[in-house]
Design a protein around this motif. Structure first.
Motif, short mmCIF file in Angstrom:
data_model
loop_
_atom_site.label_atom_id
_atom_site.label_comp_id
_atom_site.label_asym_id
_atom_site.label_seq_id
_atom_site.Cartn_x
_atom_site.Cartn_y
_atom_site.Cartn_z
N PRO A 3 0.81 -1.23 0.00
CA PRO A 3 0.00 0.00 0.00
C PRO A 3 0.84 1.27 0.00
O PRO A 3 2.01 1.26 0.37
N HIS A 4 0.21 2.35 -0.45
CA HIS A 4 0.78 3.70 -0.36
C HIS A 4 -0.03 4.46 0.68
O HIS A 4 -1.19 4.13 0.92
N VAL A 50 12.32 -8.01 16.87
CA VAL A 50 11.08 -7.54 16.25
C VAL A 50 11.09 -7.97 14.80
O VAL A 50 12.15 -8.25 14.22
N ARG A 51 9.91 -7.98 14.22
CA ARG A 51 9.83 -8.30 12.80
C ARG A 51 8.78 -7.41 12.16
O ARG A 51 7.73 -7.14 12.76
N PRO A 52 9.05 -6.96 10.96
CA PRO A 52 8.03 -6.21 10.23
C PRO A 52 6.89 -7.15 9.84
O PRO A 52 7.13 -8.25 9.35
N VAL A 53 5.67 -6.72 10.09
CA VAL A 53 4.50 -7.53 9.73
C VAL A 53 3.68 -6.87 8.63
O VAL A 53 2.82 -7.51 8.03
N ALA A 54 3.95 -5.59 8.38
CA ALA A 54 3.29 -4.86 7.29
C ALA A 54 4.20 -3.70 6.90
O ALA A 54 4.99 -3.23 7.71
N THR A 73 9.97 7.47 1.21
CA THR A 73 9.79 7.11 2.62
C THR A 73 8.97 5.84 2.71
O THR A 73 7.88 5.75 2.13
N VAL A 74 9.49 4.87 3.44
CA VAL A 74 8.84 3.58 3.62
C VAL A 74 8.52 3.42 5.10
O VAL A 74 9.35 3.73 5.96
#
Length: 94
Positions: free
Chosen positions: A9-10, A33-37, A45-46
């Motif tokens: 998504p944006h 930790v882990r990115p989940v989204a 920019t992310v």
């Protein structure tokens, strides 16, 4: 035929009454930790929703000339962080 290359998504446009998130330099404490989204990497920019140990936060990485800058939000419960993530995507938080 238009082929969409973005699969993540944006962010929506910031709403006039959006909530301002507090951003700070990441803690030097090693966390599991882990990115989940995450948002699409086609933008400068992310954002990533990161979870671990029953807590969660949003990581913001800004691509700069010659490097990148990483900032993180406050730590919340997973439920609160997911609600903030939804607000971020819809333009109700920045």
């Amino acid at each position: 035929m238009v082929l969409e290359t973005c699969v993540s998504p944006h962010l929506g446009m910031a709403q006039r009454d959006h909530v301002r998130l507090d951003w700070h330099t990441p803690d030097q404490v090693l966390e599991r930790v882990r990115p989940v989204a995450w948002t699409c990497v086609c933008r400068a920019t992310v954002y990533e929703l990161c979870e671990g140990g029953g807590r969660a936060f949003i990581r913001r990485t800004t691509q700069l000339d010659g490097g990148h800058q990483v900032d993180e939000s406050h730590r919340w419960s997973i439920t609160e962080a997911r609600a903030t993530w939804t607000a971020l995507l819809s333009g109700h938080a920045r």
